[in-house]
Design a protein around this motif. Structure first.
Motif, PDB file in Angstrom:
ATOM      1  N   PRO A 164       4.645  10.680  11.921  1.00 20.78           N
ATOM      2  CA  PRO A 164       4.884   9.231  12.048  1.00 20.78           C
ATOM      3  C   PRO A 164       4.001   8.452  11.082  1.00 20.78           C
ATOM      4  N   TYR A 165       4.520   7.333  10.636  1.00 22.12           N
ATOM      5  CA  TYR A 165       3.785   6.485   9.696  1.00 22.12           C
ATOM      6  C   TYR A 165       2.734   5.666  10.425  1.00 22.12           C
ATOM      7  N   ASP A 166       1.599   5.471   9.788  1.00 28.76           N
ATOM      8  CA  ASP A 166       0.656   4.430  10.172  1.00 28.76           C
ATOM      9  C   ASP A 166       0.077   3.850   8.894  1.00 28.76           C
ATOM     10  N   ASN A 173       4.680  -3.410   6.612  1.00 28.72           N
ATOM     11  CA  ASN A 173       3.905  -4.516   7.179  1.00 28.72           C
ATOM     12  C   ASN A 173       3.789  -4.411   8.696  1.00 28.72           C
ATOM     13  N   GLY A 174       4.600  -3.540   9.315  1.00 28.82           N
ATOM     14  CA  GLY A 174       4.443  -3.254  10.733  1.00 28.82           C
ATOM     15  C   GLY A 174       5.009  -4.281  11.682  1.00 28.82           C
ATOM     16  N   PRO A 208       0.832  -1.215   0.000  1.00 31.70           N
ATOM     17  CA  PRO A 208       0.000   0.000   0.000  1.00 31.70           C
ATOM     18  C   PRO A 208       0.864   1.262   0.000  1.00 31.70           C
ATOM     19  N   LEU A 209       0.399   2.292  -0.691  1.00 28.21           N
ATOM     20  CA  LEU A 209       1.092   3.580  -0.742  1.00 28.21           C
ATOM     21  C   LEU A 209       0.036   4.676  -0.739  1.00 28.21           C
ATOM     22  N   LEU A 235       9.857   4.244   8.378  1.00 33.42           N
ATOM     23  CA  LEU A 235       8.948   4.991   7.511  1.00 33.42           C
ATOM     24  C   LEU A 235       8.329   6.177   8.226  1.00 33.42           C
ATOM     25  N   LEU A 236       8.125   7.264   7.487  1.00 33.60           N
ATOM     26  CA  LEU A 236       7.293   8.386   7.905  1.00 33.60           C
ATOM     27  C   LEU A 236       6.120   8.469   6.931  1.00 33.60           C
ATOM     28  N   ARG A 237       5.185   9.365   7.207  1.00 30.23           N
ATOM     29  CA  ARG A 237       4.023   9.528   6.326  1.00 30.23           C
ATOM     30  C   ARG A 237       4.448   9.809   4.888  1.00 30.23           C
TER      31      ARG A 237
END
Length: 269
Positions: A146-148, A78-79, A35-36, A137-139
């Motif tokens: 921060p990335y989510d 993928n976290g 996803p992007l 990763l960042l946004r």
């Protein structure tokens, strides 16, 4: 007994390539698609500018940086490790194909510099310890937040998907910078879409010529489909004009996730 030349060829054949390494990263993520956020390509309507972070890669002629960023998103999103991944700098250089044009230490240095450029664009954070480099990763919108994981619940969380086969089958390696940028533009849309070149500076931040070259390469490679649409035009000599619309071809569409195997129920005595 093998000759020295044959033995040397066998040794060379056992060395992982950049594609091998990218495929291993994708296999480890246990996903079918990456996803992007769409805001990487284009800012949402109502923004002061519609340009997304993708613009800076295109105008800066940074194909290597763009390819590196996309595989980083694949590796980290993928976290499993807090949106981060750690590799030896030599592995990072192979992920970016830097090893193909530089000797070992130069390739390691090149990988670090490429990652630092992405950090300067507020897309990642990176740190190193010895030869190990950790990337977080960042946004995707370049705000440094921060990335989510995007889930599509709001406009800012809408996302496109890139199938793992895009890397595993080497399609990323065939694209020029305009081609890769326009692939993301087309992938941002779910259906047939008109992408007039004259709107490219306003919508995306690059020239009409770059826009047209990217679309042409995608169509020539069979990555994107193109169709002509007749539009009524009372003031045109023929009473109509011809426009073109685009969408992803089947080979670059997101894949359906494989269903997880159900574990067998426990047997009873």
């Amino acid at each position: 007994m093998k000759t020295t030349a044959t033995a040397k060829q066998d040794m060379q054949g056992d060395v992982a390539t950049g594609r091998d390494t990218r495929t291993a990263v994708l296999d480890r993520s246990i996903r079918t698609n990456v996803p992007l956020r769409k805001t990487f390509v284009q800012a949402n309507r109502g923004s002061v500018s519609r340009h997304g972070p993708l613009k800076d890669f295109v105008t800066g002629r940074d194909l290597r940086g763009l390819r590196a960023y996309l595989i980083i998103v694949a590796a980290c999103s993928n976290g499993d490790n807090g949106w981060s991944t750690t590799h030896d700098s030599a592995v990072w250089s192979r992920l970016m194909d830097i090893h193909e044009t530089a000797v070992s230490q130069s390739a390691r240095t090149g990988a670090w510099r490429a990652l630092r450029r992405l950090e300067e664009r507020n897309l990642i954070e990176c740190s190193r310890s010895g030869t190990k480099i950790t990337v977080t990763l960042l946004r995707e919108d370049g705000t440094g937040k921060p990335y989510d994981r995007p889930v599509g619940d709001r406009e800012e969380n809408r996302f496109l998907q890139i199938p793992n086969t895009f890397w595993a089958q080497g399609r990323d390696e065939k694209l020029s910078l305009p081609g890769l940028a326009l692939f993301l533009v087309v992938a941002r849309e779910k259906h047939w879409v008109a992408l007039p070149a004259e709107r490219a500076p306003e919508w995306y931040g690059w020239s009409p010529d770059t826009h047209e070259r990217g679309l042409k390469q995608l169509v020539d490679l069979g990555f994107v489909l193109k169709r002509a649409i007749k539009k009524k035009a009372p003031f045109a000599p023929l009473g109509y004009t011809i426009a073109h619309e685009y969408r992803r071809a089947l080979i670059t569409m997101p894949r359906k996730s494989k269903p997880k195997k159900k574990s067998a129920p426990p047997t009873t005595a």
